[in-house]
Design a protein around this motif. Structure first.
Motif, PDB file in Angstrom:
ATOM      1  N   LYS A  18      -0.406  12.644  -8.826  1.00  0.00           N
ATOM      2  CA  LYS A  18      -0.310  12.369 -10.259  1.00  0.00           C
ATOM      3  C   LYS A  18       0.717  11.302 -10.598  1.00  0.00           C
ATOM      4  N   THR A  20       2.114   9.044  -8.649  1.00  0.00           N
ATOM      5  CA  THR A  20       1.755   7.744  -8.051  1.00  0.00           C
ATOM      6  C   THR A  20       0.690   7.062  -8.910  1.00  0.00           C
ATOM      7  N   ARG A 111       7.575  17.190   1.597  1.00  0.00           N
ATOM      8  CA  ARG A 111       8.503  17.440   0.483  1.00  0.00           C
ATOM      9  C   ARG A 111       9.514  18.530   0.805  1.00  0.00           C
TER      10      ARG A 111
HETATM   11  P1  DAT Z   1       2.242  14.569  -7.606  1.00  0.00           P
HETATM   12  O1  DAT Z   1       2.859  13.714  -8.680  1.00  0.00           O
HETATM   13  O2  DAT Z   1       0.865  15.030  -7.970  1.00  0.00           O
HETATM   14  O3  DAT Z   1       3.102  15.710  -7.173  1.00  0.00           O
HETATM   15  P2  DAT Z   1       2.739  12.288  -5.872  1.00  0.00           P
HETATM   16  O4  DAT Z   1       2.208  11.135  -6.674  1.00  0.00           O
HETATM   17  O5  DAT Z   1       4.213  12.495  -5.863  1.00  0.00           O
HETATM   18  O6  DAT Z   1       2.014  13.647  -6.314  1.00  0.00           O
HETATM   19  O7  DAT Z   1       2.153  12.116  -4.403  1.00  0.00           O
HETATM   20  C1  DAT Z   1       2.594  12.940  -3.319  1.00  0.00           C
HETATM   21  C2  DAT Z   1       2.622  12.126  -2.043  1.00  0.00           C
HETATM   22  O8  DAT Z   1       1.309  11.836  -1.621  1.00  0.00           O
HETATM   23  C3  DAT Z   1       3.314  10.767  -2.167  1.00  0.00           C
HETATM   24  O9  DAT Z   1       3.988  10.532  -0.947  1.00  0.00           O
HETATM   25  C4  DAT Z   1       2.185   9.769  -2.308  1.00  0.00           C
HETATM   26  C5  DAT Z   1       1.054  10.436  -1.549  1.00  0.00           C
HETATM   27  N1  DAT Z   1      -0.274  10.200  -2.154  1.00  0.00           N
HETATM   28  C6  DAT Z   1      -0.651  10.575  -3.376  1.00  0.00           C
HETATM   29  N2  DAT Z   1      -1.933  10.259  -3.597  1.00  0.00           N
HETATM   30  C7  DAT Z   1      -2.394   9.659  -2.474  1.00  0.00           C
HETATM   31  C8  DAT Z   1      -3.657   9.104  -2.072  1.00  0.00           C
HETATM   32  N3  DAT Z   1      -4.734   9.083  -2.886  1.00  0.00           N
HETATM   33  N4  DAT Z   1      -3.746   8.572  -0.839  1.00  0.00           N
HETATM   34  C9  DAT Z   1      -2.675   8.567  -0.014  1.00  0.00           C
HETATM   35  N5  DAT Z   1      -1.456   9.090  -0.321  1.00  0.00           N
HETATM   36  C10 DAT Z   1      -1.318   9.624  -1.537  1.00  0.00           C
END
Ligand code: DAT
Length: 173
Positions: A18, A20, A111
């Motif tokens: 989310k 990202t 995490r």
């Molecule tokens: P959230 O905000 O939903 O908790 P995040 O954006 O922090 O999630 O993403 C968690 C981790 O996963 C971060 O290291 C980026 C990776 N990630 C997220 N979406 C991805 C995707 N579609 N492909 C590869 N990696 C991804």
């Protein structure tokens, strides 16, 4: 009053991507990013700590009061791992990110969540809890499920949402 841009909700189990996706969208559009967890932290909008789920308990009413004015203006991307307490009228479109269990497991392990917290989140994803919550809380035609397993998925999701924003027409509220 009409909004200057759409309000988009990005929801899904923790780790599905989310924040990202929201960051990518904010840098490719005029929309502002609203990370609910951070707004809550900055303004201390908590009722306590949930020992079982090992996370702070959000004061949902105060959070809504905090964001009401900004949401009325429009042009927001809201990112949160739950979606049933927001006013339905806030959002023009809702995206629920989905990730395969094994991929999600690795992301949550990175995490440093403990086993209990990982298990709770993986179960949440298996039972499509957030997708069901979104479908129960918003009109079904504005709720969209998006796969978020790979960087290619991420890129496609950004492109699709940016394209949707471009064709969005302000509506009177
Ligand atoms: P959230 O905000 O939903 O908790 P995040 O954006 O922090 O999630 O993403 C968690 C981790 O996963 C971060 O290291 C980026 C990776 N990630 C997220 N979406 C991805 C995707 N579609 N492909 C590869 N990696 C991804």
């Amino acid at each position: 009053m009409s909004r200057f841009g759409p309000n988009i909700l990005i929801t899904g189990t923790p780790g599905t991507g989310k924040s990202t996706l929201s960051q990518e969208l904010a840098s490719n559009t005029q929309l502002r990013m609203v990370n609910v967890g951070e707004v809550a932290k900055e303004n201390q909008l908590f009722l306590g700590f949930d020992e079982k789920l090992q996370c702070p308990i959000l004061d949902e009413d105060r959070l809504i009061d905090e964001l009401e004015e900004q949401m009325a203006e429009g042009g927001n991307i809201v990112d949160y791992h739950s979606c049933d307490f927001f006013p339905e009228r806030w959002f023009d479109i809702v995206f629920v990110l989905r990730t395969d269990n094994s991929i999600l497991y690795e992301r949550l392990q990175r995490r440093s969540y403990n086993e209990e917290k990982i298990k709770n989140n993986i179960e949440c994803e298996i039972f499509q809890t957030i997708l069901d919550e979104a479908r129960e809380s918003y009109k079904s035609d504005i709720v969209h499920e998006l796969q978020s397993n790979t960087p290619e998925n991420m890129e496609n999701n950004v492109d699709e949402i940016v394209a949707w924003c471009k064709q969005w027409v302000p509506q009177s509220t």
